[in-house]
Design an enzyme around this catalytic site. Structure first.
Site: not given
Ligand code: DQA
Length: 145
Positions: A22, A110, A73, A99-101
């Site tokens: 992240y 995911r 997010n 989403h960051l990732s």
């Molecule tokens: C997230 C991706 C989700 O899968 C994870 O549960 C998060 C962060 C992201 O910003 O990449 O809490 O939303």
């Protein structure tokens, strides 16, 4: 023009939470950058974070009374929450999923989003810049560009 940037569960721990996934910026760093970018682009940005699904739903309902759009997010709720999806459907303002990732490069669970279909668009995998890209795109949409 007023915009809400809404962060879901565990994002309050950014900076120390799995920095290899992240990044090293804190939530406060990101919020400050988005408020500054908003100023530059003529938008008044308000940032909120909650670890609670109901509080996120309340924030979305409330946003429909004052915001032109939302960059959201939802963290882990992305993959599970029918209630958040219904809240986004219920409000008339555009919501951008951020989403960051890169969720597609991670675990299979995911790769399902409960909310993508009811959002205007989605940004994933650009680290903190996902918020920047989401905010820029949202402003283009609400300004009618
Ligand atoms: C997230 C991706 C989700 O899968 C994870 O549960 C998060 C962060 C992201 O910003 O990449 O809490 O939303």
């Amino acid at each position: 023009m007023k915009i809400l940037i809404l962060h879901g569960p565990n994002l309050n721990l950014l900076g120390t939470r799995e920095p290899e996934v992240y990044g090293s910026m804190t939530l406060n760093d990101i919020n400050e950058k988005m408020i500054a970018l908003g100023k530059e682009l003529g938008a008044d940005v308000t940032c909120l974070q909650s670890n609670h699904e109901g509080a996120l739903i309340d924030a979305l309902h409330d946003a429909r009374t004052w915001a032109a759009g939302v960059v959201f997010n939802p963290g882990g709720y992305t993959h599970t929450s029918v209630a958040l999806r219904d809240a986004i459907s219920a409000i008339a303002i555009p919501v951008i999923e951020a989403h960051l990732s890169n969720v597609y490069a991670r675990e299979e669970f995911r790769q399902t989003s409960m909310i993508s279909a009811v959002c205007k668009g989605r940004v994933t995998g650009f680290g903190w810049r996902s918020y920047e890209l989401g905010l820029r795109g949202l402003l283009e949409i609400v300004k009618g560009g």
